[in-house]
Design a protein around this motif. Sequence first.
Motif, mmCIF file in Angstrom:
data_model
loop_
_atom_site.group_PDB
_atom_site.id
_atom_site.type_symbol
_atom_site.label_atom_id
_atom_site.label_comp_id
_atom_site.label_asym_id
_atom_site.label_seq_id
_atom_site.Cartn_x
_atom_site.Cartn_y
_atom_site.Cartn_z
ATOM 1 N N TRP A 138 -4.410 1.491 5.888
ATOM 2 C CA TRP A 138 -4.414 0.031 5.922
ATOM 3 C C TRP A 138 -4.668 -0.454 7.351
ATOM 4 O O TRP A 138 -5.438 -1.392 7.568
ATOM 5 N N ALA B 68 -0.921 5.990 3.760
ATOM 6 C CA ALA B 68 -1.288 4.664 3.249
ATOM 7 C C ALA B 68 -1.188 3.617 4.354
ATOM 8 O O ALA B 68 -2.056 2.738 4.475
ATOM 9 N N GLU C 207 0.829 -1.210 0.000
ATOM 10 C CA GLU C 207 0.000 0.000 0.000
ATOM 11 C C GLU C 207 0.865 1.261 0.000
ATOM 12 O O GLU C 207 0.592 2.220 -0.732
ATOM 13 N N ARG D 210 2.633 1.728 -3.430
ATOM 14 C CA ARG D 210 1.708 2.206 -4.460
ATOM 15 C C ARG D 210 1.433 3.700 -4.294
ATOM 16 O O ARG D 210 1.386 4.455 -5.268
#
Length: 237
Positions: A109, A105, A84, A87
């Motif tokens: 998560w 991120a 995550e 990305r």
Amino acid sequence: MWHTDLMSEKVTATNLRARVRAEMTDEIKTVARRHLATDGANLSLRAVARDLGMASSAVYRYFASRDELLTALIIDAYNAVGDEAERAVAEQETPLGMWLAAGHAAREWALANPHEWALIYGSPVPGYAAPRDTVEPATRFMLLLGATLAKANVTGGIADRPPLTGRFAEELAAIAGAYFPELTARIIADTIAAFFQICGAISFELFGQLNNTIEDDRRGFFDYQLRSAARLAGLTE
């Protein structure tokens, strides 16, 4: 031709067995993650097998022990955070943008997967010793932060600060020399410190420490903490 057909059937059967095993392994891990929500890391292979409608001996064909199953869940969780964050960082151009994207991120998560976050960043599991297989996945997020500082260092985006002193600085300098010759001990120290601060901020929110304090804009407060950690690491706007 007959020999070729037999070989093709053998390959197909092997692929089918591998696919069935992979699917069963994923199903076991899915059920185990549900148990994390109710039982914490105190997993029971018997309980997982019961939920799957299997004999416990059948589960042992996929995971030889509770610790082996825990290791698989831990590796998956670390890799999920890393995926995550990577990305999110890939969409940014500046070091500060990368830093903020990675942190947000990871937090998002964690909020979506609180029990898995607790597994990797909560209290140690009694009686469990993580094998070396977990080391590389566990360091992905931290190394991403370090790569961000390293990029800023190359582009002039880190403020000049005095070198570190003390025995810990010597230890970090040895690590830099052995593994990261392009980095200073200061950058390595700042990476580790920021990693602890960011993960700590996420865990404090996740475990209820912001209750009755900040209710409406926790993302904004986390952004403030990310930017504070960035400034402490010398990352400039």
